[in-house]
Design an enzyme around this catalytic site. Structure first.
Site, short mmCIF file in Angstrom:
data_model
loop_
_atom_site.label_atom_id
_atom_site.label_comp_id
_atom_site.label_asym_id
_atom_site.label_seq_id
_atom_site.Cartn_x
_atom_site.Cartn_y
_atom_site.Cartn_z
N GLU A 24 -11.08 119.79 50.87
CA GLU A 24 -10.35 121.04 51.01
C GLU A 24 -11.31 122.22 51.22
O GLU A 24 -11.03 123.12 52.01
CB GLU A 24 -9.46 121.28 49.79
CG GLU A 24 -8.28 120.33 49.69
CD GLU A 24 -7.31 120.48 50.84
OE1 GLU A 24 -7.30 121.52 51.50
OE2 GLU A 24 -6.53 119.54 51.08
N TYR A 46 -5.29 128.52 46.73
CA TYR A 46 -4.94 127.41 47.61
C TYR A 46 -5.63 126.12 47.17
O TYR A 46 -5.00 125.06 47.06
CB TYR A 46 -5.31 127.73 49.07
CG TYR A 46 -5.24 126.48 49.90
CD1 TYR A 46 -4.01 125.98 50.32
CD2 TYR A 46 -6.39 125.75 50.21
CE1 TYR A 46 -3.93 124.80 51.02
CE2 TYR A 46 -6.32 124.57 50.91
CZ TYR A 46 -5.08 124.09 51.32
OH TYR A 46 -4.99 122.91 52.01
N ASP A 90 -1.20 126.35 53.42
CA ASP A 90 -2.28 126.71 54.33
C ASP A 90 -1.66 127.23 55.62
O ASP A 90 -0.45 127.48 55.70
CB ASP A 90 -3.20 125.51 54.58
CG ASP A 90 -2.52 124.37 55.34
OD1 ASP A 90 -1.29 124.46 55.61
OD2 ASP A 90 -3.20 123.38 55.68
#
Length: 349
Positions: free
Chosen positions: A46, A129, A147
């Site tokens: 990520e 996030y 996202d």
């Protein structure tokens, strides 16, 4: 949303059939069989994907996990080695945050990632996030993972007229309304895959979309016009000079300050980067040492927030100055902006 459960079932069924095979991802079948994702691999992927694409990030991910298979291995790496391995993945501040987070997990949590969004957010460099993504994908927490792909899907599903970036809170809220305790990790990845492979930015493949029956933008006939966007301001341009100082087969490099753009990295000596172009006289005056400098033209480089025109000057034979003399064949690890300048000089010297 009406028929939320039907929409979720349709998308998860599609994901079970069409999930992308990614180096860091467990298949839906493995997850249903009870195999747990490795939080380290989820977190690492990520972070890498925040400023680059899956094809670009994949070889970096494979290299990192081969060299440093656990978060504790990564935590023990030398800063300079990590920065060199990160070259080409975006801002080096993210690499410094990566290392700080790995060291916090190794030192404060015995090498085990926390399993809640709140605890993940407390780690250095972990934003909302990334915390949500790790919580959902690695620990099956019902987290709202949003996202750019998910924002695009939400904007089309609900035909959101508010332009980005002002629409972000609304899009996040809409996405949150679809999150449940049923397969939250697969749900997050299904939305990402839908945005990446079907609900594309310019040419959405609506005939292949498993949720087109619920999509307000599709019903309106112009899904490609969503999300609405405000016109971006022109990217500012800066100017600077890079100096390629050689001594036989070696090139002089300097260690950049730890803070700021490309912080802590080895690079070519440069002038300051400013709004006005440098004259020939200013370029020579800003050189790191007195030498017979030659103008070799300029290279262009685009950073996220500005464009850079970097003039390239070269000289041979100087030995004074506080430099890291590096063989030419070792320049491949330079940040791309300096590698461009070095290669331009190599062709012209």
């Amino acid at each position: 949303m009406k028929n939320r459960d039907a929409l979720r079932s349709a998308l998860l069924a599609w994901y079970d059939r069409q999930a992308r095979t990614l180096a860091w991802r467990l298949s839906p079948a493995d997850r249903r069989a009870g195999v747990r994702a490795d939080p380290y691999r989820v977190w690492l992927s990520e972070v890498m994907l925040q400023q680059t694409t899956v094809p670009h990030a994949t070889p970096y991910f494979l290299s990192f996990t081969q060299r440093w298979p656990t978060v504790s291995d990564l935590a023990a790496v030398d800063d300079g080695d990590l920065m060199a391995a990160w070259a080409g993945l975006g801002y080096y501040a993210r690499a410094r945050n990566l290392l700080a987070c790995a060291r916090a997990v190794a030192g404060l949590h015995d090498g085990v990632f926390p399993d809640t969004e709140e605890a993940l957010r407390a780690l250095p460099g972990v934003g909302a996030y990334t915390a949500a993504a790790v919580a959902a994908i690695a620990f099956d927490r019902p987290a709202n993972v949003v996202d750019g792909n998910v924002e695009r899907v939400m904007s089309r599903l609900f035909a959101v007229e508010t332009p980005l970036p002002d629409a972000k809170p609304e899009l996040k809220s809409l996405a949150g309304d679809l999150v449940t305790g049923e397969r939250p990790g697969d749900w997050a990845q299904a939305l990402m895959d839908l945005g990446a492979t079907v609900c594309k930015p310019k040419s959405p493949l609506c005939d292949r979309c498993p949720v087109s029956a619920w999509c307000a933008a599709f019903k309106g006939g112009a899904p490609e016009t969503y999300p609405r966007k405000t016109r971006k301001a022109d990217r500012p341009r800066r100017h600077g000079v890079a100096y390629v100082l050689t001594r036989g087969d070696e090139v002089a490099l300097v260690r950049r300050p730890p803070k700021g753009l490309l912080g802590g990295m080895l690079g070519l000596p440069t002038s300051d980067w400013r709004a006005e172009a440098y004259t020939d006289a200013e370029s020579v005056a800003a050189a790191p040492v007195a030498a017979s400098w030659r103008d070799l033209g300029a290279v262009e480089h685009v950073f996220t927030h500005f464009s850079l025109t970097l003039r390239v000057f070269a000289a041979e034979g100087a030995s004074a100055g506080d430099f890291v003399w590096t063989p030419r064949e070792g320049l491949g690890a330079l940040p791309s902006v300096f590698l461009k300048a070095a290669r331009a000089a190599e062709r012209l010297i």
